[in-house]
Design a protein around this motif. Structure first.
Motif, short mmCIF file in Angstrom:
data_model
loop_
_atom_site.label_atom_id
_atom_site.label_comp_id
_atom_site.label_asym_id
_atom_site.label_seq_id
_atom_site.Cartn_x
_atom_site.Cartn_y
_atom_site.Cartn_z
N ASP A 1 -36.76 30.61 5.84
CA ASP A 1 -35.74 30.45 6.88
C ASP A 1 -35.59 31.74 7.68
N SER A 2 -35.11 31.59 8.89
CA SER A 2 -34.82 32.72 9.76
C SER A 2 -33.58 32.40 10.56
N VAL A 3 -33.01 33.43 11.18
CA VAL A 3 -31.83 33.21 12.03
C VAL A 3 -32.17 32.25 13.15
N ARG A 4 -33.34 32.40 13.72
CA ARG A 4 -33.75 31.53 14.83
C ARG A 4 -33.80 30.06 14.41
N LYS A 5 -34.35 29.78 13.22
CA LYS A 5 -34.42 28.40 12.74
C LYS A 5 -33.04 27.83 12.51
N ILE A 6 -32.15 28.65 11.95
CA ILE A 6 -30.78 28.19 11.72
C ILE A 6 -30.08 27.88 13.04
N MET A 7 -30.26 28.75 14.03
CA MET A 7 -29.60 28.55 15.32
C MET A 7 -30.16 27.32 16.05
N ILE A 8 -31.44 27.04 15.87
CA ILE A 8 -32.00 25.83 16.47
C ILE A 8 -31.34 24.60 15.87
N ASP A 9 -31.11 24.61 14.55
CA ASP A 9 -30.42 23.49 13.91
C ASP A 9 -28.99 23.35 14.42
N VAL A 10 -28.30 24.47 14.65
CA VAL A 10 -26.94 24.41 15.19
C VAL A 10 -26.95 23.81 16.59
N LEU A 11 -27.90 24.22 17.41
CA LEU A 11 -28.00 23.67 18.76
C LEU A 11 -28.27 22.16 18.73
N ILE A 12 -29.13 21.74 17.81
CA ILE A 12 -29.40 20.30 17.66
C ILE A 12 -28.14 19.57 17.22
N ALA A 13 -27.38 20.18 16.30
CA ALA A 13 -26.16 19.54 15.80
C ALA A 13 -25.10 19.41 16.89
N LEU A 14 -25.09 20.33 17.83
CA LEU A 14 -24.11 20.27 18.92
C LEU A 14 -24.52 19.31 20.03
N LEU A 15 -25.77 18.89 20.02
CA LEU A 15 -26.29 18.04 21.10
C LEU A 15 -25.54 16.72 21.26
N PRO A 16 -25.19 15.98 20.19
CA PRO A 16 -24.42 14.74 20.40
C PRO A 16 -23.11 14.96 21.15
N ALA A 17 -22.38 16.01 20.80
CA ALA A 17 -21.11 16.28 21.49
C ALA A 17 -21.35 16.68 22.94
N VAL A 18 -22.44 17.38 23.22
CA VAL A 18 -22.76 17.75 24.60
C VAL A 18 -23.09 16.51 25.42
N ILE A 19 -23.87 15.60 24.85
CA ILE A 19 -24.18 14.34 25.55
C ILE A 19 -22.91 13.54 25.79
N GLY A 20 -22.03 13.50 24.77
CA GLY A 20 -20.75 12.81 24.95
C GLY A 20 -19.91 13.44 26.04
N ALA A 21 -19.94 14.77 26.15
CA ALA A 21 -19.19 15.45 27.20
C ALA A 21 -19.69 15.05 28.58
N ALA A 22 -21.02 14.91 28.71
CA ALA A 22 -21.58 14.49 29.99
C ALA A 22 -21.15 13.07 30.34
N ILE A 23 -21.06 12.21 29.33
CA ILE A 23 -20.63 10.83 29.58
C ILE A 23 -19.15 10.76 29.94
N PHE A 24 -18.34 11.54 29.23
CA PHE A 24 -16.89 11.47 29.43
C PHE A 24 -16.43 12.23 30.67
N PHE A 25 -17.04 13.38 30.96
CA PHE A 25 -16.53 14.26 32.01
C PHE A 25 -17.49 14.50 33.17
N GLY A 26 -18.66 13.91 33.15
CA GLY A 26 -19.56 14.01 34.30
C GLY A 26 -20.59 15.13 34.18
N TRP A 27 -21.43 15.20 35.19
CA TRP A 27 -22.57 16.12 35.17
C TRP A 27 -22.13 17.58 35.13
N TYR A 28 -20.96 17.91 35.70
CA TYR A 28 -20.53 19.31 35.74
C TYR A 28 -20.30 19.86 34.34
N ALA A 29 -19.81 19.03 33.42
CA ALA A 29 -19.63 19.47 32.04
C ALA A 29 -20.98 19.82 31.42
N LEU A 30 -21.99 19.00 31.69
CA LEU A 30 -23.34 19.29 31.19
C LEU A 30 -23.88 20.57 31.81
#
Length: 324
Positions: free
Chosen positions: A15-44
């Motif tokens: 493991d490395s810090v970079r691999k861990i951070m990639i997993d965190v970014l992937i984990a945040l992706l559903p909420a980011v997609i939801g933000a785009a749906i709920f609040f529009g392209w500017y949120a994205l």
């Protein structure tokens, strides 16, 4: 048989810090997609520039100002920038996010020596700085809109559920938002905090990958639920139901992705349980008795400051140690 003697560490991992951070970014992706749906392209757009600009700011500080030529980006700054964007209202101007990133990366992270040495969660430091410096811009909320909506923000302005509870009482708040809306995220609030469902999905991915454990979130959310249950019996109209409190505001974003930060949270399981307990109590005290309807950011920062004391109090005993 050969006995091989090598320098520590004797237990190694790929493991490395970079691999861990990639997993965190992937984990945040559903909420980011939801933000785009709920609040529009500017949120994205805000989420994207938050991650990119944070990496550029860190690169400039380390490579140019500190002259560390061997520096390689590990994506920790991208996580900070993305989390900061997710903690902002969807109406903030883009330049406000840039100010928050500068504070988060330069003051809260690099001033302490970089990743692994910062005392406070950088994204939360940036958010609290913006909240104190630009209170009007940081408290403008809108109703959820469609992705390609062209409706002006001023025409669809709205209050958050916690804001309505604070000002008008629980009956008004629960009549404006159903528990289904609160769980799915069809409410006003910060860009990445509204959908409890999407945040849980992201956290389950991190748990599956072995990047986090559920002690802090369980302790944090459980404390909020118990605290709110007691206060609900005291005055349900003023304080609101426990289910309402755990589904509103930034509780799940804070408990699942901010309080669990490896650098600023305790190392032992007992310490993590105490950390979550402190976060939960502080959050509810601020929500109930302070002027601001939300207290997640301030609660986590306060417990970040207490983390060294918690680690000292719950330091595990050295194997073979005999107490005098």
């Amino acid at each position: 048989m050969k006995l091989l003697v090598k320098d520590a560490p004797h237990i190694r991992s790929n493991d490395s810090v970079r691999k861990i951070m990639i997993d965190v970014l992937i984990a945040l992706l559903p909420a980011v997609i939801g933000a785009a749906i709920f609040f529009g392209w500017y949120a994205l757009f805000l989420c994207a520039i938050g991650a990119v600009v944070a990496e550029l700011v860190e690169w400039f500080i380390v490579r140019v100002l500190r002259k560390q030529k061997d520096f390689m980006p590990d994506l920790s700054a991208a996580v900070t920038g993305l989390l900061l964007a997710m903690n902002l209202p969807p109406t903030v101007p883009w330049w406000l996010l840039l100010i928050g990133i500068l504070v988060a990366i330069s003051v809260a992270k690099q001033a302490f020596g970089g990743i692994g040495q910062n005392i406070f969660n950088p994204a939360l430091v940036g958010r609290v700085f913006l909240l104190i410096s630009f209170p009007t811009l940081m408290t403008r909320w809108i109703k959820p809109v469609q992705f390609f909506s062209t409706t002006p923000w001023d025409a669809i302005s709205s209050a958050t559920p916690l804001g309505i509870l604070k000002q008008q009482g629980f009956s008004k708040a629960i009549s404006a938002f159903s528990y289904t809306d609160l769980f799915l995220g069809n409410i006003g609030g910060c860009i990445g905090e509204t959908s409890t469902l999407l945040l849980i999905i992201g956290f389950l991915y991190l748990w599956y990958r072995g990047r986090v454990n559920p002690v802090i979130p369980a302790s944090y959310i459980g404390t909020v639920f118990l605290f709110a249950s007691v206060m609900y019996f005291v005055n349900p109209e003023k304080f609101g139901s426990p289910l309402f409190h755990i589904l509103t505001g930034g509780l799940f974003l804070g408990a699942l992705f901010m309080a669990t930060d490896m650098v600023t949270s305790p190392m032992t399981l007992k310490g993590q349980a105490i950390f979550g307990l402190g976060c939960g109590i502080t959050t509810m005290v601020i929500r109930y008795f302070a002027g601001y309807p939300e207290g997640v950011s301030l609660a986590i920062l306060l417990m970040n400051a207490v983390t060294p004391l918690i680690d000292r109090a719950f330091k595990p005993r050295v194997f073979g140690e005999v107490k005098s």
